[in-house]
Structures are given as structure tokens and as C-alpha cells.
Design a protein around this motif. Structure first.
Motif, mmCIF file in Angstrom:
data_model
loop_
_atom_site.group_PDB
_atom_site.id
_atom_site.type_symbol
_atom_site.label_atom_id
_atom_site.label_comp_id
_atom_site.label_asym_id
_atom_site.label_seq_id
_atom_site.Cartn_x
_atom_site.Cartn_y
_atom_site.Cartn_z
ATOM 1 N N LEU A 51 0.431 28.513 3.220
ATOM 2 C CA LEU A 51 1.101 27.671 4.090
ATOM 3 C C LEU A 51 -0.189 27.599 5.338
ATOM 4 C CD1 LEU A 51 3.999 26.938 5.311
ATOM 5 C CD2 LEU A 51 3.944 28.972 6.531
ATOM 6 N N ARG A 52 -0.257 26.525 5.892
ATOM 7 C CA ARG A 52 -1.075 26.165 6.736
ATOM 8 C C ARG A 52 -0.657 25.821 8.245
ATOM 9 N NH1 ARG A 52 -2.954 22.258 3.136
ATOM 10 N NH2 ARG A 52 -2.767 20.721 4.688
ATOM 11 N N GLY A 53 0.736 25.818 8.265
ATOM 12 C CA GLY A 53 1.243 25.301 9.599
ATOM 13 C C GLY A 53 2.757 25.368 9.561
ATOM 14 N N LEU A 54 3.267 25.458 10.697
ATOM 15 C CA LEU A 54 4.667 25.757 10.893
ATOM 16 C C LEU A 54 5.220 24.696 12.107
ATOM 17 C CD1 LEU A 54 6.983 27.419 9.869
ATOM 18 C CD2 LEU A 54 6.519 29.000 11.654
ATOM 19 N N GLU A 55 6.623 23.983 11.760
ATOM 20 C CA GLU A 55 6.958 23.290 12.643
ATOM 21 C C GLU A 55 8.525 23.741 12.926
ATOM 22 O OE1 GLU A 55 6.794 19.250 11.128
ATOM 23 O OE2 GLU A 55 4.605 18.955 11.697
ATOM 24 N N PHE A 107 7.144 33.549 18.333
ATOM 25 C CA PHE A 107 6.463 33.353 17.073
ATOM 26 C C PHE A 107 5.136 32.888 17.246
ATOM 27 C CE2 PHE A 107 5.163 32.084 12.999
ATOM 28 C CZ PHE A 107 5.123 33.336 12.251
ATOM 29 N N GLY A 108 5.055 32.307 18.246
ATOM 30 C CA GLY A 108 3.753 31.531 18.783
ATOM 31 C C GLY A 108 3.673 29.795 18.479
ATOM 32 N N LEU A 109 4.715 29.209 18.324
ATOM 33 C CA LEU A 109 4.829 27.809 18.104
ATOM 34 C C LEU A 109 4.789 27.333 19.381
ATOM 35 C CD1 LEU A 109 6.346 28.757 15.441
ATOM 36 C CD2 LEU A 109 6.949 26.648 15.377
ATOM 37 N N GLN A 110 3.989 26.137 19.547
ATOM 38 C CA GLN A 110 3.520 25.677 20.925
ATOM 39 C C GLN A 110 4.773 24.520 21.143
ATOM 40 O OE1 GLN A 110 1.533 26.925 23.074
ATOM 41 N NE2 GLN A 110 1.507 28.569 21.381
ATOM 42 N N TYR A 111 5.073 24.259 22.081
ATOM 43 C CA TYR A 111 6.015 23.287 22.561
ATOM 44 C C TYR A 111 5.169 21.978 22.377
ATOM 45 C CZ TYR A 111 8.405 19.608 25.353
ATOM 46 O OH TYR A 111 9.084 18.497 25.681
ATOM 47 N N VAL A 112 5.958 20.894 21.719
ATOM 48 C CA VAL A 112 5.165 19.404 21.446
ATOM 49 C C VAL A 112 5.703 18.391 22.373
ATOM 50 C CG1 VAL A 112 4.618 17.706 19.728
ATOM 51 C CG2 VAL A 112 4.486 20.183 19.178
ATOM 52 N N GLN A 113 7.095 18.225 22.079
ATOM 53 C CA GLN A 113 7.797 17.298 23.036
ATOM 54 C C GLN A 113 9.327 17.317 22.792
ATOM 55 O OE1 GLN A 113 6.236 13.580 21.164
ATOM 56 N NE2 GLN A 113 7.936 13.609 19.697
ATOM 57 N N ASP A 114 9.976 16.616 23.740
ATOM 58 C CA ASP A 114 11.537 16.500 23.458
ATOM 59 C C ASP A 114 11.778 15.058 22.752
ATOM 60 O OD1 ASP A 114 11.777 18.784 24.650
ATOM 61 O OD2 ASP A 114 12.273 17.905 26.794
#
Length: 171
Positions: free
Chosen positions: A124-128, A145-152
Motif C-alpha cells: 500500500l502506497r497511499g490512503l484516501e 492517522f495523518g491524512l491531510q485535508y484536500v478539499q470539500d
């Protein structure tokens, strides 16, 4: 064969048809339906049986995976977790926990276990992940968990437009 993943307090395992009654009870809570895209209300045992029957083929396709979340001291399901899609090494996270199990750190622990296993064993290389804008509990898990906000964005769910927040992380 789908692996069993253990964490300090949890066991993530494939669902069994015998879990259907428990799934219907937990996922059938209106609070769960209101915070998920794909769980209708009311949610019946027949629906749970049908949903569980799809898991093996999903796993075998390599495009998604679903786990039952149980506690180490009991095989009773407390929720569900998985990747609703795995595309080019990026997993799209999906989960729900029975209302009685909210606020105890189970969701974050389950996510950590699943992602650790899939990073180490499956590349696994990424998470959404997405959550409804008003679902602050999911936002907290996703951000911890460390996911960064992208957009609404907005999506249609059961005939109404709902705001969702999108998050991502690359490993």
C-alpha cells in the motif's frame, strides 16, 4: 486467503454469515446510516447476509477488502473496516463502529492495524478517506492517522446533497 490482523485490543477478521444478526443490529442504528454513504435505514438482517456474501469476491478481485472489527476477548463484531477501493496501491478507507463503541479509540486502532498490514504485506502506497462534513468523530480519526485535508465536495446520498471532506496521505 484474507489475513487476520491483530492489534493490542482488536482482531480484524473476515466476516462470517453468522455475523449477520449482529451486523444488522449495529449497522441498523439510524446514527450509523446518517454518517455513512452506503448503509440504508432501516437495515435488515437480509441486507447484512447479502452484504457479507459479496466480501469474498471483492477480496479475490484485489480491488477491495472488508474486515469485521472484533475485540480480542470476544468474537462479537463491533464494526467494519476496509478499503472500499484499492487502485494503483492507494486504498480508499471505509469504516463504521457500533454506537456503543464510539469514543474508545477502536476506530483509530483498527485503521492503524489495517494500514500497517497492507503497507508491509501488500505494498500500500497511499490512503484516501472521506467523511460527511458534520461527522467530527470521523474527521478526528482521519486526522489522527495523518491524512491531510484536500478539499470539500458534495455528493448525492439517498436523494439529498451532502457535503463531504476529502483527505489523503502518501507513504
Amino acid at each position: 486467503m484474507q489475513a487476520i490482523i491483530s492489534t493490542e485490543r482488536l482482531v480484524l477478521r473476515p466476516f462470517k454469515q453468522s455475523d449477520a444478526t449482529r451486523v444488522a443490529k449495529l449497522a441498523g442504528d439510524k446514527c450509523i446510516s446518517e454518517m455513512t454513504k452506503n448503509i440504508p435505514y432501516p437495515y435488515s438482517e437480509v441486507m447484512a447476509v447479502q452484504w457479507i456474501a459479496t466480501h469474498k469476491a471483492q477480496f479475490e478481485s484485489g480491488n477491495s477488502v472488508v474486515y469485521a472489527i472484533t475485540r480480542t476477548q470476544s468474537d462479537d463484531v463491533i464494526g467494519s473496516l476496509g478499503f472500499v477501493e484499492i487502485n494503483e496501491g492507494v486504498g480508499t478507507l471505509g469504516y463504521w463502529l457500533g454506537v456503543d463503541f464510539w469514543g474508545q479509540g477502536f476506530a483509530l486502532e483498527a485503521v492503524k492495524g489495517l494500514v500497517h498490514y497492507y503497507r508491509n504485506e501488500k505494498g500500500l502506497r497511499g490512503l484516501e478517506a472521506t467523511h460527511f462534513a458534520e461527522n467530527t468523530r470521523s474527521r478526528t480519526v482521519i486526522e489522527k492517522f495523518g491524512l491531510q485535508y484536500v478539499q470539500d465536495s458534495k455528493i448525492e446520498v439517498r436523494g439529498e446533497q451532502r457535503a463531504i471532506c476529502m483527505h489523503r496521505v502518501q507513504f
